[in-house]
Enzyme design. Sequence first.
Site, PDB file in Angstrom:
ATOM      1  N   GLY A 159      98.543  15.266  37.791  1.00 24.65           N
ATOM      2  CA  GLY A 159      98.080  16.638  37.947  1.00 24.65           C
ATOM      3  C   GLY A 159      98.667  17.418  39.113  1.00 24.65           C
ATOM      4  CG  ASN A 187     103.838  20.396  37.598  1.00 21.51           C
ATOM      5  OD1 ASN A 187     104.584  21.227  38.098  1.00 21.51           O
ATOM      6  ND2 ASN A 187     104.226  19.158  37.322  1.00 21.51           N
ATOM      7  NE  ARG A 232      98.108  11.352  23.388  1.00 19.59           N
ATOM      8  CZ  ARG A 232      98.196  10.102  22.965  1.00 19.59           C
ATOM      9  NH1 ARG A 232      99.028   9.788  21.992  1.00 19.59           N
ATOM     10  NH2 ARG A 232      97.466   9.159  23.515  1.00 19.59           N
ATOM     11  CG  ASN A 267     105.811  20.961  28.292  1.00 18.28           C
ATOM     12  OD1 ASN A 267     104.954  20.444  29.017  1.00 18.28           O
ATOM     13  ND2 ASN A 267     106.857  20.270  27.863  1.00 18.28           N
ATOM     14  CG  HIS A 325     111.212  18.416  29.584  1.00 16.47           C
ATOM     15  ND1 HIS A 325     110.532  17.395  28.956  1.00 16.47           N
ATOM     16  CD2 HIS A 325     112.496  18.012  29.717  1.00 16.47           C
ATOM     17  CE1 HIS A 325     111.387  16.416  28.703  1.00 16.47           C
ATOM     18  NE2 HIS A 325     112.580  16.756  29.148  1.00 16.47           N
TER      19      HIS A 325
HETATM   20  C1  GRF Z   1     106.070  16.261  35.399  1.00 16.05           C
HETATM   21  O1  GRF Z   1     107.223  15.575  35.810  1.00 16.05           O
HETATM   22  C2  GRF Z   1     106.366  17.208  34.270  1.00 16.05           C
HETATM   23  O2  GRF Z   1     107.632  17.771  34.370  1.00 16.05           O
HETATM   24  C3  GRF Z   1     106.260  16.301  33.077  1.00 16.05           C
HETATM   25  O3  GRF Z   1     105.191  15.423  33.356  1.00 16.05           O
HETATM   26  C4  GRF Z   1     105.038  15.327  34.777  1.00 16.05           C
HETATM   27  C5  GRF Z   1     103.632  15.700  35.111  1.00 16.05           C
HETATM   28  O4  GRF Z   1     103.357  15.494  36.461  1.00 16.05           O
HETATM   29  N1  GRF Z   1     106.079  17.029  31.846  1.00 16.05           N
HETATM   30  P1  GRF Z   1     101.980  15.963  37.113  1.00 16.05           P
HETATM   31  O5  GRF Z   1     100.875  15.264  36.346  1.00 16.05           O
HETATM   32  O6  GRF Z   1     101.914  17.445  37.027  1.00 16.05           O
HETATM   33  O7  GRF Z   1     102.061  15.477  38.525  1.00 16.05           O
END
Ligand code: GRF
Length: 210
Positions: A18, A20, A90, A112, A114
Amino acid sequence: MSKITNTLPIVILASGTGTNARVLMEYAKEYPEHLKVVAVISDRPEVGVLAIAKEFGVATYIVDHRSESTLLALMQKLKPSWACLAGYKRKVGQGFLDHFWDASLGFSRIMNIHPSLLPAFPGLNGYKSAFEAGVKVAGVTVHLVDAGLDTGKTILQECFERDDDDTLETFEKKGRKIEHKIYVNAVKLAAAGRVRLVTKNGATFVSTEK
Ligand code: GRF
């Protein structure tokens, strides 16, 4: 950045640590007139993102990814404008895509983040795949979500260089720093109504111009 005149309500879907989601909730806390995180939804119990949401006083829900009707009922109730996937491991279903479909924009209001320069290295483990492939330049993409796997149009992208002495850890650290900057920037663009599809010179892409 053009002015954000209304608070954008979003839901965050996440399955993991989490970091982000935290950045988005920090922004919403600092600028409630720009952004409101109405809920954090996870397909897994006891993941870090749920604890972070609680820290921010944001509602949390655990929804099994196979139960799209539960997810859709929640969306009807919460009425978010956008869904932001942040480490949601998912694919979203067609009903979810339809729920967020905006006919005037021509896309579903779902984004999203990525960990690669898409279309390179879609799917899981973007940093590891890029690192092991020996790329000189890697990066991060925030993109619209469609029915494919990481195939939606790019909203923002930023790259970083691989140094010869990078380990996977130092390589990933550079990417993660970028993630935490560009995801909030992409959400701010959405809040300002600056995520639009444009077709020019035979290509359709997201324009974020004013
Ligand atoms: C990140 O590296 C994002 O780019 C990918 O999954 C990871 C999630 O990290 N889709 P977090 O849970 O936000 O730390």
